[in-house]
Design a protein around this motif. Structure first.
Motif, mmCIF file in Angstrom:
data_model
loop_
_atom_site.group_PDB
_atom_site.id
_atom_site.type_symbol
_atom_site.label_atom_id
_atom_site.label_comp_id
_atom_site.label_asym_id
_atom_site.label_seq_id
_atom_site.Cartn_x
_atom_site.Cartn_y
_atom_site.Cartn_z
ATOM 1 N N VAL A 154 -2.148 0.326 -15.786
ATOM 2 C CA VAL A 154 -2.846 -0.775 -15.110
ATOM 3 C C VAL A 154 -2.785 -0.614 -13.595
ATOM 4 C CG1 VAL A 154 -2.887 -3.272 -14.724
ATOM 5 C CG2 VAL A 154 -2.487 -2.368 -17.021
ATOM 6 N N ASN A 155 -1.647 -0.234 -13.055
ATOM 7 C CA ASN A 155 -1.534 -0.043 -11.614
ATOM 8 C C ASN A 155 -2.399 1.114 -11.122
ATOM 9 O OD1 ASN A 155 0.155 -2.160 -10.875
ATOM 10 N ND2 ASN A 155 2.005 -1.031 -11.386
ATOM 11 N N LEU A 156 -2.417 2.215 -11.861
ATOM 12 C CA LEU A 156 -3.266 3.340 -11.488
ATOM 13 C C LEU A 156 -4.741 2.941 -11.524
ATOM 14 C CD1 LEU A 156 -1.478 6.283 -13.356
ATOM 15 C CD2 LEU A 156 -1.640 5.958 -10.877
ATOM 16 N N ALA A 157 -5.122 2.205 -12.575
ATOM 17 C CA ALA A 157 -6.508 1.760 -12.697
ATOM 18 C C ALA A 157 -6.877 0.804 -11.571
ATOM 19 C CB ALA A 157 -6.722 1.089 -14.056
ATOM 20 N N ALA A 158 -5.963 -0.129 -11.254
ATOM 21 C CA ALA A 158 -6.232 -1.106 -10.198
ATOM 22 C C ALA A 158 -6.406 -0.415 -8.850
ATOM 23 C CB ALA A 158 -5.103 -2.125 -10.142
ATOM 24 N N ASN A 159 -5.545 0.556 -8.572
ATOM 25 C CA ASN A 159 -5.653 1.291 -7.301
ATOM 26 C C ASN A 159 -6.955 2.069 -7.220
ATOM 27 O OD1 ASN A 159 -3.206 0.458 -6.199
ATOM 28 N ND2 ASN A 159 -2.047 2.057 -7.241
ATOM 29 N N TYR A 160 -7.369 2.636 -8.348
ATOM 30 C CA TYR A 160 -8.585 3.452 -8.358
ATOM 31 C C TYR A 160 -9.846 2.597 -8.232
ATOM 32 C CZ TYR A 160 -12.135 6.809 -9.839
ATOM 33 O OH TYR A 160 -13.249 7.613 -9.885
ATOM 34 N N PHE A 161 -9.926 1.531 -9.038
ATOM 35 C CA PHE A 161 -11.162 0.748 -9.096
ATOM 36 C C PHE A 161 -11.244 -0.351 -8.031
ATOM 37 C CE2 PHE A 161 -10.950 2.337 -13.521
ATOM 38 C CZ PHE A 161 -12.183 2.959 -13.583
ATOM 39 N N MET A 162 -10.089 -0.847 -7.585
ATOM 40 C CA MET A 162 -10.103 -1.983 -6.672
ATOM 41 C C MET A 162 -9.513 -1.667 -5.304
ATOM 42 S SD MET A 162 -9.129 -5.102 -9.288
ATOM 43 C CE MET A 162 -9.769 -6.339 -8.186
ATOM 44 N N GLY A 163 -8.647 -0.676 -5.233
ATOM 45 C CA GLY A 163 -8.074 -0.284 -3.959
ATOM 46 C C GLY A 163 -7.358 -1.436 -3.274
ATOM 47 N N GLU A 164 -7.672 -1.639 -2.016
ATOM 48 C CA GLU A 164 -7.004 -2.660 -1.215
ATOM 49 C C GLU A 164 -7.363 -4.078 -1.645
ATOM 50 O OE1 GLU A 164 -7.873 -1.907 2.840
ATOM 51 O OE2 GLU A 164 -6.802 0.009 2.915
ATOM 52 N N GLN A 165 -8.433 -4.213 -2.452
ATOM 53 C CA GLN A 165 -8.806 -5.554 -2.923
ATOM 54 C C GLN A 165 -7.733 -6.132 -3.844
ATOM 55 O OE1 GLN A 165 -12.856 -5.837 -4.565
ATOM 56 N NE2 GLN A 165 -13.161 -3.724 -3.884
#
Length: 292
Positions: free
Chosen positions: A118-129
């Protein structure tokens, strides 16, 4: 959807009951099955814990999803199995012991893998958001509390009161499906103003995820030379995700209910595709693929 009765009270209680019910049918022998059926267990676990997130990531990238929905799909892909898959395997006359073993072992492993995925996905798809990143150790403990503890309590209950546990297990499984239905309906009603748009955005990708993973699960089982009962189990275990856990992570741990939409819609889709799979089996479509 802000925190409310559904996400703060009913959902955790429903998930606790579901996992407790799963524990009612587990013994230590189920965990030892990895030594009794090593090939089937290894194939199922690799497909669940490695292939599923990879497929989820590929589909999240391929389909035009908003960042929140893309992460929601990855949360779903990171939550394999669950008591629902055990029930469906039982109804399809698959190898229930294998199904339960895969669910039990993956439930232990995913307390580690879910925060990572989940953290990897969040960083990839949402970045700083993404300001709601899952703290690893805290999340591991939270997932353990809502999964491992109730499963362990169910196993303890079964150990000391096996006859009562066997009766309870059957009722709890069906009650679990009922609670899952209530959760799905509540989420969809809460987001009803955006429901049509959400279906347009994630309906196709959830169907694709479900059908693709079921197909890959069955295909891998064929290549491994497993029997029909084992193929059924792996198909369901790989193709049916733990929607309740995915919804709980999105709404309770992340307080991001939009991320729960893929899991809610998927939880409806998976029953339809499971019914189609059952129909194909009944029609003996796979007769030519049976092991000798």
């Amino acid at each position: 959807m802000e925190s409310n009765f559904l996400t703060t009270i009913f959902l955790p209680l429903a998930l606790f009951l579901i996992m407790f019910g799963m524990g009612l049918g587990l013994t230590i022998k189920d965990f030892n099955r990895i030594w009794l059926e090593p090939k089937a267990v290894a194939i199922g676990l690799i497909a669940q814990l490695v292939m599923l997130p990879m497929v989820g990531f590929g589909l999240s990238s391929l389909f035009s999803l908003s960042p929140e929905l893309a992460v929601g799909l990855m949360i779903l892909a990171a939550c394999p199995g669950g008591s629902t898959s055990n029930v469906i395997t039982y109804l399809l006359k698959g190898n229930v012991a294998l199904s339960i073993t895969l669910t039990a072992i993956s439930s232990l492993v995913t307390i580690i893998t879910i925060p990572l995925v989940v953290n990897l996905a969040a960083n990839y798809f949402m970045g700083e958001q993404f300001a709601l990143q899952l703290p690893f150790l805290k999340t591991v403990l939270q997932i353990a509390v809502i999964t491992i503890i109730p499963v362990s309590l169910g196993m303890i209950f079964y150990h000391f009161l096996p006859k009562i546990a066997m009766v309870m297990e059957k009722n709890v499984k069906w009650l679990s499906l009922f609670f899952l239905g209530i959760i799905i309906v509540a989420i969809l009603v809460k987001e009803r103003e955006n429901l049509a748009d959400f279906f347009l955005q994630v309906g196709g990708v959830t169907v694709t995820l479900n059908l693709l993973t079921m197909g890959l699960g069955y295909g891998i089982a064929i290549l491994a030379g497993l029997g029909l009962a084992e193929r059924k189990s792996i198909t369901i275990e790989v193709g049916i995700q733990n929607g309740t856990l995915a919804i709980a992570i999105a709404t309770t741990l992340l307080n991001a209910p939009i991320m729960a939409i893929p899991a809610a819609i998927y939880s409806v889709v998976m029953f339809l595709t499971s019914g189609i799979f059952a129909g194909l089996l009944k029609a003996k479509i796979f007769r030519g693929l049976k092991s000798t």
